[in-house]
Design a protein around this motif. Structure first.
Motif, mmCIF file in Angstrom:
data_model
loop_
_atom_site.group_PDB
_atom_site.id
_atom_site.type_symbol
_atom_site.label_atom_id
_atom_site.label_comp_id
_atom_site.label_asym_id
_atom_site.label_seq_id
_atom_site.Cartn_x
_atom_site.Cartn_y
_atom_site.Cartn_z
ATOM 1 N N ILE A 44 0.610 -13.942 -3.582
ATOM 2 C CA ILE A 44 0.983 -12.613 -4.055
ATOM 3 C C ILE A 44 -0.231 -11.861 -4.599
ATOM 4 O O ILE A 44 -0.418 -10.674 -4.315
ATOM 5 C CB ILE A 44 2.091 -12.721 -5.117
ATOM 6 N N GLN A 45 -1.070 -12.539 -5.375
ATOM 7 C CA GLN A 45 -2.293 -11.911 -5.879
ATOM 8 C C GLN A 45 -3.499 -12.205 -5.012
ATOM 9 O O GLN A 45 -4.360 -11.354 -4.823
ATOM 10 C CB GLN A 45 -2.583 -12.374 -7.315
ATOM 11 N N SER A 46 -3.595 -13.415 -4.484
ATOM 12 C CA SER A 46 -4.809 -13.838 -3.781
ATOM 13 C C SER A 46 -4.859 -13.397 -2.333
ATOM 14 O O SER A 46 -5.927 -13.383 -1.716
ATOM 15 C CB SER A 46 -4.940 -15.367 -3.841
ATOM 16 N N GLY A 47 -3.715 -13.010 -1.761
ATOM 17 C CA GLY A 47 -3.658 -12.703 -0.342
ATOM 18 C C GLY A 47 -3.978 -11.263 0.003
ATOM 19 O O GLY A 47 -4.246 -10.420 -0.856
ATOM 20 N N LEU A 48 -3.970 -10.988 1.306
ATOM 21 C CA LEU A 48 -4.123 -9.643 1.858
ATOM 22 C C LEU A 48 -5.479 -9.021 1.522
ATOM 23 O O LEU A 48 -5.575 -7.864 1.130
ATOM 24 C CB LEU A 48 -2.961 -8.754 1.401
ATOM 25 N N LEU A 63 1.067 -5.780 -0.418
ATOM 26 C CA LEU A 63 1.883 -5.512 0.768
ATOM 27 C C LEU A 63 2.557 -4.146 0.661
ATOM 28 O O LEU A 63 2.842 -3.509 1.679
ATOM 29 C CB LEU A 63 2.934 -6.611 0.947
ATOM 30 N N GLY A 64 2.795 -3.681 -0.556
ATOM 31 C CA GLY A 64 3.375 -2.356 -0.764
ATOM 32 C C GLY A 64 2.345 -1.269 -0.956
ATOM 33 O O GLY A 64 2.699 -0.109 -1.220
ATOM 34 N N GLY A 65 1.062 -1.612 -0.846
ATOM 35 C CA GLY A 65 0.001 -0.618 -0.881
ATOM 36 C C GLY A 65 -0.108 0.173 -2.162
ATOM 37 O O GLY A 65 -0.732 1.235 -2.193
ATOM 38 N N GLY A 66 0.493 -0.310 -3.257
ATOM 39 C CA GLY A 66 0.480 0.446 -4.492
ATOM 40 C C GLY A 66 1.401 1.653 -4.445
ATOM 41 O O GLY A 66 1.326 2.531 -5.301
ATOM 42 N N VAL A 67 2.282 1.685 -3.440
ATOM 43 C CA VAL A 67 3.184 2.827 -3.260
ATOM 44 C C VAL A 67 4.619 2.455 -3.609
ATOM 45 O O VAL A 67 5.294 3.147 -4.369
ATOM 46 C CB VAL A 67 3.110 3.355 -1.808
ATOM 47 N N GLU A 124 1.670 -0.061 7.683
ATOM 48 C CA GLU A 124 0.327 0.522 7.624
ATOM 49 C C GLU A 124 -0.648 -0.438 6.951
ATOM 50 O O GLU A 124 -1.811 -0.552 7.365
ATOM 51 C CB GLU A 124 0.372 1.857 6.891
ATOM 52 N N VAL A 125 -0.196 -1.142 5.901
ATOM 53 C CA VAL A 125 -1.026 -2.164 5.261
ATOM 54 C C VAL A 125 -1.429 -3.227 6.278
ATOM 55 O O VAL A 125 -2.599 -3.627 6.371
ATOM 56 C CB VAL A 125 -0.276 -2.815 4.082
ATOM 57 N N ILE A 126 -0.470 -3.702 7.050
ATOM 58 C CA ILE A 126 -0.740 -4.730 8.050
ATOM 59 C C ILE A 126 -1.738 -4.226 9.086
ATOM 60 O O ILE A 126 -2.675 -4.934 9.469
ATOM 61 C CB ILE A 126 0.573 -5.173 8.716
ATOM 62 N N ALA A 127 -1.566 -2.976 9.539
ATOM 63 C CA ALA A 127 -2.488 -2.400 10.517
ATOM 64 C C ALA A 127 -3.905 -2.324 9.962
ATOM 65 O O ALA A 127 -4.887 -2.588 10.673
ATOM 66 C CB ALA A 127 -1.998 -1.014 10.932
ATOM 67 N N MET A 128 -4.031 -1.978 8.687
ATOM 68 C CA MET A 128 -5.350 -1.902 8.062
ATOM 69 C C MET A 128 -5.991 -3.276 7.970
ATOM 70 O O MET A 128 -7.200 -3.442 8.187
ATOM 71 C CB MET A 128 -5.222 -1.260 6.684
#
Length: 412
Positions: free
Chosen positions: A239-243, A268-272, A309-313
């Motif tokens: 949750i914190q270490s990924g992405l 995963l929610g992009g801060g949105v 969009e997060v995944i695409a980035m």
């Protein structure tokens, strides 16, 4: 760009009023720094008096891609004009693509979307238990999950039942049984704790709340070997270490380890919007049947649009490379502070670091407040440690500006 000369003072005016109102009318479950953010962009936030601060916490990694990232805000705005919620009573046109793309990013087969990180951890616990009973054949009510000391997986009743943090546990019992706690990083202890009723090992590949603790080399690979040999699920709470945070898509990637299950959230929610998910194989997530688990908002259209969009980035690898390259600079500069009397130790990986402050120089809270007064926002943990986790989009000059402020505070 760095803020103009002049350091923010004590909260007065609009800031003071907002803080006093919050203290009077909200439960005191947090102890925020006395700054009232009004606007933000990229790695910078501005308070209600117009003072600018460099955000080097990034919402505990929820803002990996910065505040108001144009791609993520654009995805959210476009979806807001279409449909935001259907519940899982119906299909919607973003759900299948979200599940497909996230499964591909993780090298898995199935996705179970939720909202918050704690929800996703609860989902992982339920999944592991059901898998243990239906697939492994553990007797009903006997399933055990091994966890690590000093863990942080959330604050729900079940999750705090296997916390070792007194603040998280006190006065919230009775606690949920079925968990065994072993020292973090001790593979021998973990292996000895596995029994025929063990269904899973749940670990943070890097423990964030504990102070950004990185396990010994080959520890995660050892956990992967033991869990495979003993027919136990390896659940990685990323949750914190990924992405992108550590310079790879997942922290497990640093040891070429693929767990049986990823628990994802925050970035995963992009801060949105809050978006979380459990991602695993068909054998594992296939144990669920309709009605056995769910969430009204989990996998909603707005969440799926932003997460896609997060995944695409992340698929470009740009943000992972940036975290790795700037992380080298961050850890080199922080390493130079060790041994000078103010800093006792530095840990971390990528754009993520825990800095242990010598007691003679103040508590983690005091250092955080002094940094705030110089225009840098960080947060303390466990009394003597500050955490640094700037957005992955932070500029090199801004990172150096923030480190200069840290050096100045420690010199004081």
């Amino acid at each position: 760009m760095a803020p103009e000369a002049g350091s923010p003072g004590a909260p007065v005016g609009a800031s003071g009023h907002a803080i006093a109102s919050a203290e009077a009318h909200s439960a005191h479950n947090y102890h925020p720094l006395p700054v009232v953010v009004a606007t933000a962009e990229g790695a910078w936030v501005t308070d209600v008096e117009g003072r600018r601060y460099l955000d080097m916490l990034a919402g505990y990694s929820a803002l990996n891609f910065g505040h108001l990232n144009p791609r993520l805000i654009g995805a959210a705005k476009a979806q807001l004009d279409r449909v935001t919620l259907t519940s899982r009573a119906f299909h919607h046109d973003r759900f299948a693509e979200f599940c497909t793309r996230l499964a591909e990013l993780c090298g898995m087969e199935m996705v179970l979307p939720m909202n918050t990180g704690a929800e996703a951890v609860e989902t992982a616990v339920k999944t592991a238990r059901k898998w243990g009973y239906r697939v492994k054949g553990v007797p009903d009510g006997r399933a055990k999950i091994i966890v690590a000391a000093n863990n942080f997986h959330g604050r729900t009743t079940t999750v705090i039942s296997f916390s070792t943090d007194p603040e998280a546990r006190a006065d919230f019992g009775p606690y949920t049984p079925g968990f065994e706690i072993v020292p973090y990083g001790d593979l021998t202890a973990l292996e000895a704790a596995v029994t025929e009723n063990t269904v899973a090992v749940l670990l943070e590949p890097i423990q964030g709340e504990a102070g950004v603790l990185v396990p010994p080399p080959e520890y995660l690979a050892g956990v992967r070997r033991v869990t495979r040999e003993r027919n136990v699920l390896f659940i990685a709470d990323e949750i914190q270490s990924g992405l992108g945070r550590t310079g790879r898509t997942f922290a497990c990637d640093h040891e070429d380890v693929v767990p049986d299950m990823y628990v994802l959230g925050k970035a995963l929610g992009g801060g949105v919007v809050p978006v979380s998910a459990v991602v695993s194989s068909r054998e594992v997530l296939g144990v669920f049947r309709p009605g056995e688990h769910g969430s009204t908002f989990g996998g909603n259209p707005l969440a799926c649009a932003v997460a896609l969009e997060v995944i695409a980035m992340l698929r470009t690898g740009e943000y992972q490379r940036r975290a790795a390259e700037l992380g080298e600079r961050l850890h080199y500069e922080l390493g130079l502070l060790v041994g000078g009397g103010a800093v006792e130790a530095v840990r971390g990986r990528g754009l993520w670091a825990g800095v242990d402050i010598a007691p003679s120089h103040g508590t983690g809270r005091q250092i955080s407040e002094r940094l705030m007064a110089r225009g840098v926002l960080v947060k303390d943990t466990h009394a003597s440690t500050i955490r640094l986790a700037p957005p992955l989009v932070i500029g090199e000059d801004d990172l150096e500006w923030g480190l200069d402020r840290l050096r100045a505070v420690l010199a004081d």
